[in-house]
Write a protein that holds these residues in place. Structure first.
Motif, short mmCIF file in Angstrom:
data_model
loop_
_atom_site.label_atom_id
_atom_site.label_comp_id
_atom_site.label_asym_id
_atom_site.label_seq_id
_atom_site.Cartn_x
_atom_site.Cartn_y
_atom_site.Cartn_z
N GLU B 193 41.58 112.84 96.74
CA GLU B 193 41.36 111.40 96.55
C GLU B 193 39.89 111.09 96.33
N CYS B 195 38.21 109.24 94.48
CA CYS B 195 37.76 107.89 94.11
C CYS B 195 38.19 106.83 95.10
N SER B 196 38.84 107.22 96.19
CA SER B 196 39.43 106.20 97.05
C SER B 196 38.37 105.35 97.74
N THR B 203 34.75 104.87 89.68
CA THR B 203 36.00 105.60 89.48
C THR B 203 36.13 106.04 88.03
N ARG B 204 35.79 105.12 87.10
CA ARG B 204 35.92 105.47 85.69
C ARG B 204 34.96 106.60 85.33
N GLU B 207 36.42 109.80 86.47
CA GLU B 207 37.54 110.22 85.62
C GLU B 207 37.02 110.83 84.32
N THR B 223 45.83 111.98 94.34
CA THR B 223 45.47 110.59 94.12
C THR B 223 46.61 109.66 94.54
N ASN B 225 46.55 106.69 93.17
CA ASN B 225 46.51 105.73 92.08
C ASN B 225 47.31 106.26 90.90
N GLN B 227 47.95 105.02 87.94
CA GLN B 227 47.30 104.94 86.63
C GLN B 227 46.30 106.08 86.48
N GLN B 228 45.60 106.38 87.59
CA GLN B 228 44.62 107.46 87.52
C GLN B 228 45.32 108.78 87.21
N ARG B 231 46.12 108.90 83.69
CA ARG B 231 44.98 109.02 82.79
C ARG B 231 44.40 110.43 82.77
N VAL B 232 44.24 111.04 83.95
CA VAL B 232 43.45 112.27 84.00
C VAL B 232 44.26 113.55 83.94
#
Lengths: 367, 276, 329
Positions: B193, B195-196, B203-204, B207, B223, B225, B227-228, B231-232
């Motif tokens: 985690e 970016c938590s 965070t961006r 990523e 994660t 998240n 969406q994260q 995305r990654v």
């Protein structure tokens, strides 16, 4: 190997059909090499040092052990150099050195206790007279089955009792003041109390001498000695009681105040009972500390050889003073009695200490 | 090649293409005391792929991640079963030197944790110092610049490398931690985690960093998240612990498949935000 | 009424009930009593010291002899001895306390940890007279061999020099007894648990995040300790050592039992005879004359100021180390 987003080979969930029993693995991080290295280094060093002592005619057990340890470290480093990267060599040497230091401290404590008990046992085990008689009329050279330390035990008990009567309310009151009332003045009190706990104990004796004896012209009685002990004990009790009161959750106080209780009764009925175990611990540790306190007594207390139960007239003896005068007498039997009394003192301190640890033990299952 | 040799030969800072190393977890179980928290997890994390571990809190995904570089066992009473294979070799084998294994499998934690007593530059090279890797002065500054670039931090800190690492913002600290774990040239990077504790901008940035690293390093990221994860990652594993039973993988597959066409209804519920 | 008037904060002064007032006054009274009592120690000793300091002036600190019957009184040799004993105790005690603290916090098996902590606390609770007995009867016969060895091989350093031939076949054992070195060893037993407890509690607070970060980079246990635990615990290491120094400067009975009084200015710590401030006070107080008493009280005042200064510095370090320095989030 080609890896792309699609078509990754994936093994998914669930128990594999040929499941071996699912038992935890041994997660040993020390390999055979780790263990063999230090053991062989230890044995090798012992041999080398022993031979060196045979050849050179050196003497002394302490030096032997020190040298053994140094040679052991050198050998261990040499063995580890072969086939291990530098960080591992340093790691091993550090572990060996740190453990060695801890062992030295442990051995020192062990030897203190065992030596005292061993030397004290002949007198300590005179159950018939050592605890029931005093030193009145007993020559220092008299055999161990004559005379005892009853007067010293009684003196210590009375002095500690009086010191307790003085320092318990003072110490506890100060702790309550520091935690429950607070304010700038309380912070000053805390700073001074903290500084006091670390002051040399001999100064408490000097202070009581300078006031009670020089100014108020009291004699060197048990009471004066007890006041000196109380001066030593009060800051200790105040400080450790403060720690005990501090861990009482603030919510309890607020709950009591929200019920309309006054602050005084909140402290008396909620805070103090909650902190009971911690307070008892601080008190016991204070007792353990002053039972063996010698330096202030050397200054303000005389030392009687007879039983004196009146703290306000004539000197009293006490365990630490008895030990001090006994071992300085130069008479083997008197020294043996001194060690016997030291064993009594050590046992007393250990029992008090164990009691304190027992009371302060973490409660299982509560909250 | 013996196990130790295989773990020690990664010292050379070789070209990324040659070090394609994946991680395979085989029947991994975990306990804390007598409480079993993971039940026979199998997962293959192929080289140069970002694998995301998703699932609700307490499903064992962080425990699983910590098992992958043996951080799990530093917790009191922690136990495990099964195997974790790095390039086919079990990292729990007795002959494996744990420090070498950890050098190859780096880790980035939930909270940024730069060493407070060290400057930014010293933080980056801390791993080299700790593992006794000797580098020349010029190599050292190359590594500092290279790692900070790969961590996406170089332009922000290049003029103040001697300032303490803790003077940076939270997001910058986390990227410093990523740069720090890259300095020992790991084959695998585990991120718990990462970016938590960070704001959306940081965070961006992280990523983006992950995307830039993916061609060189095998990345496993935990994660919360969704969406994260989408995305990654290229592949995704959904962890779940049913009431009163240890956690495990419900479904794993490519991220696309897991998010667009989940086979399990629980996965569908979770990725669509219907629970957890 | 304007808005500005509306916006003044109201007085929220708490009105205490009579019972509460009484409670607060009583406890404050007790607190002040303790404060006055402790302050009085310094004041009384200082007051008693004035006549002596006036009489002898600066020579009280430069004179090395202690001959009250000839009106020659000075603390220089005694202060030197005090510092020597304390330094020996620290040089021996500091590394041992540090290693023991590291062992308990970083190496010891988890199950045994609380036992070891208890043992160290017990070690602190053992009365100093017991350590005195141990030092005099047990340690001294062992240590003179080490002293001799040091004198043989490092006798060219003034500190380790002894005024006798250490190589003689029948060497003068009594020349090596009752020295500052042996007293310092016994005192180290008392300062080790003190320093160790402070260091250990600070090490235990080293943040887990940084520990794990170091381990995850491939650090060995020692590497982790060196990069995380020791930098974090610096304040505790310094503070604990200063506390130990304060204790070592004031230790009385164990020193009194071991040393034989000597008022020479000398640095050779292995050689028989030395004197420390507290041992001087405790040793001479019993049979002191009036003039000597005030000189001893003055010595006590000097000791008071010395230890208070050391302990205050220690407290500053320990308190600073507890707040912050960790990765905070």
């Amino acid at each position: 190997m080609t890896v792309v987003n699609e078509g990754v080979e994936l093994t998914v969930t669930g128990n594999p059909p040929t499941a071996t029993p699912d038992v935890p693995r041994a997660l040993a991080t020390r390999s055979f090499d780790d263990r063999a290295s230090w053991m062989s280094a230890m044995a090798g060093a012992l041999g080398i040092v022993w031979i060196a002592y045979q050849i050179t005619g050196w003497s002394g057990r302490l030096g032997f052990t020190l040298l053994w340890f140094v040679v052991y470290l050198a050998l261990y480093a040499a063995i580890s150099r072969a086939g291990n990267p530098r960080p591992v060599v340093f790691d091993r040497l550090a572990a060996a050195t740190v453990a060695g230091g801890a062992v030295v401290v442990g051995l020192a404590l062990l030897s203190t206790v065992s030596y005292t008990v061993q030397k004290g046992w002949p007198a300590f085990s005179q159950w018939g007279n050592f605890y029931t008689e005093t030193a009145a009329g007993v020559r220092p050279t008299a055999p161990l089955d004559q005379g005892g330390i009853l007067h010293a035990i009684a003196g210590t008990a009375i002095m500690v009792g009086i010191a307790l009567l003085i320092s318990l309310p003072l110490g506890l009151g100060t702790a309550v003041y520091m935690t429950e009332v607070g304010g700038r003045a309380a912070r000053v009190v805390r700073t001074v109390v903290e500084a006091m706990t670390a002051l040399p104990d001999v100064l408490a004796g000097l202070f009581v001498y300078a006031t009670l004896i020089l100014v108020f012209h009291l004699d060197r009685t048990g009471f004066v000695a007890a006041v000196a002990l109380a001066v030593t004990m009060t800051p200790i009790v105040a400080r450790s009681a403060e720690v005990a009161l501090r861990v009482v959750p603030g919510g309890l106080r607020e709950a009591s105040l929200a019920l309309g209780a006054s602050q005084g009764s909140t402290v008396w009925r909620v805070v103090l009972p909650t902190a009971r175990a911690g307070l008892a611990t601080s008190l016991i540790l204070g007792i353990a500390r002053i039972s063996g306190e010698t330096a202030p007594l050397l200054i303000v207390s005389g030392a009687s050889t007879y039983q004196n139960l009146n703290p306000f007239a004539e000197p009293m003896n006490s365990l630490p003073l008895y030990i001090f005068s006994a071992v300085r007498s130069g008479q083997p039997n008197f020294i043996a009695r001194g060690f016997g009394a030291a064993t009594v003192l050590l046992a007393l301190v250990t029992v008090l200490f164990a009691l304190a640890r027992y009371l302060a033990r973490p409660k299982r299952g509560s909250r | 090649m013996s196990t130790i040799d295989f773990l020690e030969d990664s010292l050379a800072h070789s070209a990324p293409e040659s070090s394609a190393v994946g991680v395979d977890a085989v029947a991994v179980s975990a306990w804390f005391g007598s409480n079993k928290v993971l039940e026979r997890v199998n997962l293959s994390m192929p080289p140069r792929t970002v694998t995301a571990l998703i699932g609700p809190s307490g499903c064992g995904k962080s425990t699983f991640l910590r098992i992958l570089n043996r951080m799990h066992e530093s917790v009191p009473a922690a136990k495990m079963a099964g195997e974790v294979r790095l390039n086919g070799q079990d990292i729990y084998a007795p002959s494996v030197r744990i420090t070498h294994m950890r050098k190859r499998i780096g880790m980035v934690f939930q909270k940024p944790n730069p060493f407070p007593a060290m400057s930014i530059a010293e933080n980056v090279t801390a791993g080299l110092k700790l593992t006794g890797t000797k580098v020349s002065r010029s190599e050292r500054s190359d590594i500092i610049e290279g790692c900070l670039r790969r961590g996406g931090l170089w332009n922000e800190v290049k003029d103040r490398l001697d300032e303490p690492g803790q003077a940076l913002s939270g997001g910058q600290q986390q990227r410093l931690c990523i740069a720090r774990s890259l300095a020992v040239n790991p084959d695998v990077l585990l991120m718990d985690e990462p970016c938590s504790a960070l704001d959306p901008t940081s965070t961006r940035r992280i990523e983006e960093t992950i995307a830039e690293l993916a061609p060189d390093v095998t990345i496993v990221i935990v994660t919360h998240n969704m969406q994260q994860a989408a995305r990654v990652s290229q592949q995704c594993a959904f962890f779940l612990a049913e009431q009163g039973s240890p956690g495990g993988i419900v479904e794993a597959g490519t991220t696309k498949q897991l998010f667009e066409d989940p086979h399990d209804s629980r996965t569908a519920d979770y990725v669509n935000g219907r629970f957890g | 009424m304007t808005t500005a008037e509306l916006d003044t904060p109201r007085e929220l002064g708490q009105v205490y009930s009579t019972a509460d007032k009484a409670f607060r006054r009583t406890t404050a009274g007790i607190g002040m009593t303790v404060l006055a009592l402790t302050g009085a120690i310094g004041l009384f000793l200082g007051y008693q010291a004035i006549p002596t300091l006036r009489r002898y002036g600066l020579s009280f600190f430069t004179e090395n002899q202690w001959l009250p019957q000839r009106d020659v009184v000075g603390l220089s040799s005694v202060l030197l001895g005090t510092v020597e004993v304390a330094l020996v105790a620290l040089v021996v005690g500091f590394p041992l306390a540090l290693m023991t603290a590291l062992y308990i916090s970083e190496y010891a098996p988890r199950r045994l940890k609380s036992w070891f902590v208890g043992l160290i606390d017990l070690m602190a609770a053992v009365p100093s007279i017991i350590y005195g007995l141990w030092g005099f009867f047990f340690l001294q016969p062992q240590t003179i061999h080490v002293s001799r060895w040091l004198a043989q091989h490092f006798g060219w350093i003034p500190v380790f020099h002894v005024d006798t031939d250490p190589n003689a076949a029948t060497w003068a054992q009594t020349k090596f007894t009752a020295s500052a070195f042996i007293a310092g060893l016994a005192v180290s037993m008392m300062v080790i648990p003190l320093a160790c407890a402070v260091m250990r509690s600070v090490f235990a607070q080293a943040p887990l995040g940084e520990r794990e970060a170091a381990l995850a980079l491939g650090a060995t246990r020692w590497g982790m300790i060196r990069t995380v635990v020791i930098p974090f615990g610096q304040g505790g290491i310094i503070g604990g050592t200063m506390l130990a120094l304060g204790r070592a400067l004031g230790e009385t009975v164990a020193v009194l039992l071991i040393i034989s009084p000597a008022f020479d200015i000398k640095v050779n710590i292995l050689q028989v005879g030395t004197e420390t401030t507290s041992a001087l006070i405790a040793g001479l107080f019993g049979e002191a004359s009036k003039a000597q008493l005030s000189a001893l009280l003055t010595a006590g005042f000097v000791l008071f100021v010395l230890t208070l200064a050391v302990n205050t510095v220690a407290a500053v370090f320990v308190n600073r180390s507890r707040s912050g320095a960790a990765t905070e989030i």
